[in-house]
Design a protein around this motif. Sequence first.
Motif, PDB file in Angstrom:
ATOM      1  N   GLU A   1       0.864  -1.325   0.030  1.00 37.38           N
ATOM      2  CA  GLU A   1      -0.172   0.004   0.072  1.00 37.38           C
ATOM      3  C   GLU A   1       0.901   1.198   0.130  1.00 37.38           C
ATOM      4  O   GLU A   1       1.896   1.430   0.598  1.00 37.38           O
ATOM      5  CB  GLU A   1      -0.751   0.058   1.386  1.00 37.38           C
ATOM      6  CG  GLU A   1      -1.967  -0.894   1.561  1.00 37.38           C
ATOM      7  CD  GLU A   1      -2.288  -0.896   2.838  1.00 37.38           C
ATOM      8  OE1 GLU A   1      -3.104   0.100   3.245  1.00 37.38           O
ATOM      9  OE2 GLU A   1      -1.904  -1.770   3.818  1.00 37.38           O
ATOM     10  N   ASP A   2       0.805   2.173  -0.941  1.00 38.87           N
ATOM     11  CA  ASP A   2       1.326   3.514  -0.564  1.00 38.87           C
ATOM     12  C   ASP A   2       0.062   4.204   0.235  1.00 38.87           C
ATOM     13  O   ASP A   2      -0.864   5.001  -0.318  1.00 38.87           O
ATOM     14  CB  ASP A   2       1.256   4.137  -2.113  1.00 38.87           C
ATOM     15  CG  ASP A   2       1.680   5.641  -1.977  1.00 38.87           C
ATOM     16  OD1 ASP A   2       1.692   6.218  -0.877  1.00 38.87           O
ATOM     17  OD2 ASP A   2       2.229   6.071  -2.840  1.00 38.87           O
ATOM     18  N   ALA A   3       0.273   4.413   1.349  1.00 39.99           N
ATOM     19  CA  ALA A   3      -0.630   4.985   2.392  1.00 39.99           C
ATOM     20  C   ALA A   3      -0.383   6.334   2.904  1.00 39.99           C
ATOM     21  O   ALA A   3      -0.699   6.867   3.879  1.00 39.99           O
ATOM     22  CB  ALA A   3      -0.649   3.984   3.700  1.00 39.99           C
TER      23      ALA A   3
ATOM     24  N   PHE B   1       4.259   4.905   4.392  1.00 38.40           N
ATOM     25  CA  PHE B   1       3.733   6.065   4.760  1.00 38.40           C
ATOM     26  C   PHE B   1       4.750   7.111   4.841  1.00 38.40           C
ATOM     27  O   PHE B   1       5.970   7.138   4.946  1.00 38.40           O
ATOM     28  CB  PHE B   1       3.350   5.960   6.341  1.00 38.40           C
ATOM     29  CG  PHE B   1       1.938   5.242   6.647  1.00 38.40           C
ATOM     30  CD1 PHE B   1       0.783   5.902   6.803  1.00 38.40           C
ATOM     31  CD2 PHE B   1       2.264   4.125   7.018  1.00 38.40           C
ATOM     32  CE1 PHE B   1      -0.507   5.136   6.868  1.00 38.40           C
ATOM     33  CE2 PHE B   1       1.165   3.257   7.340  1.00 38.40           C
ATOM     34  CZ  PHE B   1      -0.183   3.758   7.335  1.00 38.40           C
ATOM     35  N   SER B   2       4.243   8.426   4.316  1.00 35.42           N
ATOM     36  CA  SER B   2       4.930   9.510   4.480  1.00 35.42           C
ATOM     37  C   SER B   2       4.295  10.482   5.492  1.00 35.42           C
ATOM     38  O   SER B   2       3.254  10.577   5.750  1.00 35.42           O
ATOM     39  CB  SER B   2       4.611  10.358   3.224  1.00 35.42           C
ATOM     40  OG  SER B   2       5.074  11.674   3.102  1.00 35.42           O
ATOM     41  N   PHE B   3       5.458  11.117   6.268  1.00 32.53           N
ATOM     42  CA  PHE B   3       4.919  12.178   7.269  1.00 32.53           C
ATOM     43  C   PHE B   3       5.630  13.521   6.777  1.00 32.53           C
ATOM     44  O   PHE B   3       5.973  14.280   7.712  1.00 32.53           O
ATOM     45  CB  PHE B   3       5.310  11.686   8.713  1.00 32.53           C
ATOM     46  CG  PHE B   3       5.117  10.305   9.264  1.00 32.53           C
ATOM     47  CD1 PHE B   3       3.636  10.048   9.093  1.00 32.53           C
ATOM     48  CD2 PHE B   3       6.017   9.386   9.519  1.00 32.53           C
ATOM     49  CE1 PHE B   3       3.205   8.789   9.419  1.00 32.53           C
ATOM     50  CE2 PHE B   3       5.511   8.118   9.919  1.00 32.53           C
ATOM     51  CZ  PHE B   3       4.268   7.695   9.742  1.00 32.53           C
TER      52      PHE B   3
ATOM     53  N   GLY C   1       2.744  18.234   5.221  1.00 32.10           N
ATOM     54  CA  GLY C   1       1.325  18.350   4.847  1.00 32.10           C
ATOM     55  C   GLY C   1       0.508  17.381   5.039  1.00 32.10           C
ATOM     56  O   GLY C   1      -0.573  17.361   4.599  1.00 32.10           O
ATOM     57  N   LYS C   2       1.032  16.252   5.266  1.00 25.35           N
ATOM     58  CA  LYS C   2       0.088  14.794   5.549  1.00 25.35           C
ATOM     59  C   LYS C   2      -0.772  14.873   6.772  1.00 25.35           C
ATOM     60  O   LYS C   2      -0.374  15.742   7.624  1.00 25.35           O
ATOM     61  CB  LYS C   2       0.918  13.754   5.319  1.00 25.35           C
ATOM     62  CG  LYS C   2       1.763  13.470   4.046  1.00 25.35           C
ATOM     63  CD  LYS C   2       1.369  13.227   2.978  1.00 25.35           C
ATOM     64  CE  LYS C   2       1.802  13.914   1.727  1.00 25.35           C
ATOM     65  NZ  LYS C   2       2.693  12.665   0.747  1.00 25.35           N
ATOM     66  N   ASN C   3      -1.623  14.084   6.846  1.00 24.86           N
ATOM     67  CA  ASN C   3      -2.768  14.302   8.064  1.00 24.86           C
ATOM     68  C   ASN C   3      -1.868  14.012   9.306  1.00 24.86           C
ATOM     69  O   ASN C   3      -2.156  14.614  10.214  1.00 24.86           O
ATOM     70  CB  ASN C   3      -3.697  12.937   7.803  1.00 24.86           C
ATOM     71  CG  ASN C   3      -4.683  13.309   6.760  1.00 24.86           C
ATOM     72  OD1 ASN C   3      -4.401  13.926   5.714  1.00 24.86           O
ATOM     73  ND2 ASN C   3      -6.012  12.962   7.190  1.00 24.86           N
TER      74      ASN C   3
END
Length: 365
Positions: free
Chosen positions: A156-158, A180-182, A185-187
């Motif tokens: 998954e690209d989450a 995951f990216s942090f 601007g991500k949630n």
Amino acid sequence: MLVPFLDLGATYKELKTEIDEAYFRVMNSGHYILGKEVESFEKEFAQYCGTSYCAGVSNGLDALVLLLRAYGVGEGDEVIVPSNTFIATWLAVTAVGATPVSVAPAPGTYNIDPEKISSAITAKTKVIMPVHLYGAPCEMDKIMKIASEHNLIVIEDAAQAQGATFKGKRAGNLGHAAGFSFYPGKNLGAYGDAGAITTNDPKIFEKVCHLRNYGSPEKYVHKYQGHNFRLDELQAAFLRTKLRHLENWNQKRKVIAKQYFEGLAGLDLTLPAQDSESASSSWHLFVVQTSRRDELRKYLAEKGITTLVHYPIAPAKQEAYEAKGSFVEKEAYDATGVLSLPIGPHMTTEMWKLVISEVVNFFKT
Ligand SMILES: *Cc1c(COP(=O)(O)O)cnc(C)c1O
């Protein structure tokens, strides 16, 4: 009143005491890379996602690269990716020497069409990499079924989906592994670059831990030709602090999305797919579609409302993938007219009310 698309400083103002405490805790510890804060964040984020493991890494792109390497994907292999995504999904595939095979989104959604995945599978296919674009979870039950029939891995690209759920499970726990990216601007965003992988597979977790740190299981012993894709203690400490507020922030996004659905209904405007019994978006972005996109964008800008376009140029049309044979495209895709309205925990009631009334005004005049 100005409505910014995002206000990254807002979370710091909201949590100043907690963030400052985290900052001084790390500064005083004298330990700055891969330490106690990273380990604690990994445990806490794995628990949040419902997975057995999480490894903190340098950013979202590196998370995907590490997973592809951990699964042994490389030259001569094909990876099925969505045709519409942020380019990092594709860049991860080509970074390991594999070929992206792009599949168009399902009608009425912006996510990869499971019905079209099967016909894109060849003898070279190793991985399916669905992206929960804009925070909306993909139809992961169908994708996992296809993967198991063909013996494929699902990564998954989450990056946009922290907190999104599908059939009661959180993004990050819907495939074999997730990146995951942090990005701020991500949630869930750091105050710099950061990322993570999640998985229930102890072997993949271990291999990613080695690969992110020079391929090294112990200091000065190198099992693989690894990378320096490590997460630092400050970002991990900030992420731990912010993770405690993620559900609350995602709830705020959900409320704004609900207001947009109600306030923008009946206009000559395509709204995104709503949450359903099985799928709950993280509402990273609220993307509408209209043939008058540029006109609407300009009108809103004049009213002080900032909007963005995700994404103006699809990966297949980028100069980066100009070389013949650098990817395989199953079906050309054009997301004309997409426009992202402001959404986020920084938004006040007055702000989303203004967005609604100005979009309505635009279409009524
Ligand atoms: C942000 C993003 C990435 C990359 O994350 P970085 O931390 O910026 O490297 C990958 N995929 C998607 C879908 C993203 O939105």
